[in-house]
Design a protein around this motif. Structure first.
Motif, mmCIF file in Angstrom:
data_model
loop_
_atom_site.group_PDB
_atom_site.id
_atom_site.type_symbol
_atom_site.label_atom_id
_atom_site.label_comp_id
_atom_site.label_asym_id
_atom_site.label_seq_id
_atom_site.Cartn_x
_atom_site.Cartn_y
_atom_site.Cartn_z
ATOM 1 N N VAL A 1 1.940 -1.099 4.859
ATOM 2 C CA VAL A 1 1.495 0.157 4.363
ATOM 3 C C VAL A 1 2.542 1.299 4.566
ATOM 4 O O VAL A 1 3.215 1.358 5.660
ATOM 5 C CB VAL A 1 0.377 0.763 5.764
ATOM 6 C CG1 VAL A 1 -0.008 2.149 5.141
ATOM 7 C CG2 VAL A 1 -0.763 -0.586 5.705
ATOM 8 N N CYS A 2 2.937 1.550 3.435
ATOM 9 C CA CYS A 2 4.223 2.118 3.006
ATOM 10 C C CYS A 2 3.866 3.760 2.822
ATOM 11 O O CYS A 2 4.808 4.590 3.315
ATOM 12 C CB CYS A 2 4.960 1.504 1.720
ATOM 13 S SG CYS A 2 6.148 2.569 1.383
ATOM 14 N N GLY A 3 3.051 4.123 2.270
ATOM 15 C CA GLY A 3 2.484 5.572 2.136
ATOM 16 C C GLY A 3 1.122 5.700 1.518
ATOM 17 O O GLY A 3 0.524 4.768 1.144
ATOM 18 N N GLU B 1 0.624 -1.115 0.021
ATOM 19 C CA GLU B 1 -0.014 0.264 -0.092
ATOM 20 C C GLU B 1 0.823 1.278 -0.002
ATOM 21 O O GLU B 1 1.706 1.414 1.043
ATOM 22 C CB GLU B 1 -1.080 -0.074 1.097
ATOM 23 C CG GLU B 1 -1.623 1.183 1.466
ATOM 24 C CD GLU B 1 -2.573 1.704 0.499
ATOM 25 O OE1 GLU B 1 -2.265 1.840 -0.632
ATOM 26 O OE2 GLU B 1 -3.822 1.659 0.821
#
Lengths: 344, 344
Positions: free
Chosen positions: B244-246, B222
């Motif tokens: 969830v990276c960004g 993500e």
């Protein structure tokens, strides 16, 4: 023992819309089942009531197939074997089964587990030494991974899962903060050794929670959702772990709540605090952890380091009301229905 | 080389409300800094533009402290050492630094890393062999853990992070599905070896995605949020992992979006499908994985198994426009500003 002619059972009469109603359940009589080779005839002593049953009453997609309307309500039970057609089981054995809301059931022998009454009341196999206790143990240790000195928060903290979460957290050297509804339940949390108790019904709940977690929250064991989760989220520390075990506050939702849409803000919290949210069902961890659980939990109970409380309801006919009350938080401890009244 | 009298730099003029505007940036002249013992005087060759910078421009709490209004915009750079007061560094060395949007900077020598030009263009240290590449590598391997035959989906798939995610997924034996904006970008994903490409700007995006993941999604990397995440969520398989990276689609949000509130539904998905959502910043994994990353990624690039694309913008004065465009997806590949034009 002469069998009665009839088996009393409770079936799903209609799928609930929102909060289940008495009319969603129907009491029926049916013939006592007969058994084939490899099966046991069981007579129910105790029926466990658990929040997951609400999900099974709906036809929404979930981790388990929904019940059909007209099916006997599902549920874990402690039963006496009254007839056996499987070597290794005999009349008089006490077993853990999944035979549902009824007095009698036929069960495949490989679907039940014999209980050893010397280890304590067999009823414990429905609670602290059963699925709820294992849910707490596996979710907290495999996902929450509390470290000494960390803060663990759990809601529905006087229930069978929450109370075990808090007490295991203490055993692991963490600080345990319980959230419960009302002063009586909060007082009980102090008896269990929780470091702080917060009343989610109090008008100053959010401030109470803030005061109870001066160093933030490292593990939040999620089993309620809703307003409690909203209050917890801003207090989570970087790298906090959130085992998502249940969302009892939202099981009765019929529509999506009004906006604003808070999903983007939730994702932002996950990103900026490197949070871990992990949904789970205890069955995932049975192979890896169940034997350790039984060994450790039995010892902790024996040592008095894990205590448990039961909320025993007399009579199968009272199960629907007790179930509805449990979803609303009106129980106090593990809800067990004493089905086999005549035999006690 | 005679130094010019002035250092051109770009500072944060005002905190953006929503999408950043040109007026939120200001070009200034300042004296060339002088250096003390242990420091280097750097001249910027290339400046990296990355979505995280949008967060640093706001004063909202995040994983990094916000910039102050008037500060030089932060950013990773490739620089020439033009003066050294630290043994081990000499004029002519090329280094990776974090010296921001300016032509010259003084840097502590222990805050920079010397680059070996024999390993390839030093500019790669801002992209495929730097922070974006490592973000892909660490998030995918440490959190996503793709298994052979699983399906990995990534958005912003032609960007420096997304393109590495998909190509590493392929190397690990997974099926890679990329989401990008427009047919040109989707065609490029086929060149990179992605198994399928989905255009999030197409009117039938949701159906395209469904068709591209017939076995569901096991890993969703993500980095965008918003409508793409909405389409992905129902396709996630049981036990899917979501690094969830960004959330670049929501960095410019000024208010919470209108309802309904979808946060409860998100939590239900997490619960019923035993999902893992895990926010992360690459720095968490540097100690454990950076050396392996440099070794493996260099080899993969050398073998042609990982390709990369750069979107090079000429001139520091064009950085604000390029940054605004990148947040809107108007770049095509890793955005790098060629600052040291006169020296090329």
């Amino acid at each position: 023992m002469t069998l009665p002619a009839e088996n009393t059972r409770i079936v799903l009469a209609s799928r609930p819309v929102g909060e289940p109603q008495r009319s969603d359940f129907r009491i029926e009589s049916a013939p006592i089942p007969s058994i084939s080779d490899g099966q046991l005839l069981l007579k129910t002593r105790y029926l466990s009531l658990d929040p997951y049953m609400r999900g099974r009453m709906s036809d929404a997609k979930s981790y388990a197939a929904p019940m059909a309307v007209g099916d006997v309500m599902v549920g874990g039970t402690v039963c006496d074997v009254i007839e056996s057609r499987e070597p290794g089981f005999a009349k008089g054995d006490v077993v853990l089964a999944f035979s549902g809301w009824q007095e009698y059931a036929a069960a495949d022998a490989h679907h039940v587990r014999k209980l050893d009454p010397r280890l304590g009341p067999p009823r414990m196999a429905l609670g602290v030494l059963g699925m709820p206790g294992f849910t707490a143990y596996a979710g907290l240790l495999a996902i929450g991974k509390p470290q000494p000195g960390e803060t663990v928060v759990v809601a529905a903290a006087t229930g069978p899962v929450g109370s075990a979460v808090g007490q295991i957290a203490k055993i692991k050297g963490a600080r345990a903060v319980g959230i419960a509804g009302g002063p009586e339940k909060c007082a009980y949390l102090a008896e269990l050794g929780f470091d702080a108790a917060v009343d989610h019904r109090a008008p100053d709940f959010v401030d109470q929670l803030a005061a109870a977690v001066p160093d933030g929250i490292d593990v939040y064991f999620e089993n309620v959702g809703g307003a409690v989760w909203d209050a917890v989220l801003p207090r989570l520390n970087t790298y906090a772990r959130v085992p998502v075990c249940g969302l009892v506050s939202q099981y009765n939702l019929t529509t999506r709540p009004e906006g604003p849409d808070r999903a983007p803000a939730l994702m932002s919290h996950i990103l900026t605090k490197s949070l871990t949210l992990r949904g789970f069902i205890q069955s995932e961890f049975v192979g890896a952890m169940y034997a350790d659980f039984i060994g450790e939990m039995s010892e902790w109970i024996h040592q008095g380091r894990v205590q448990y409380r039961e909320d025993i309801v007399d009579g199968l006919e009272n199960a629907p009301e007790a179930f509805i009350g449990m979803l609303a938080g009106r129980n106090f401890g593990k809800v067990v229905v004493n089905v086999g009244m005549a035999e006690q």
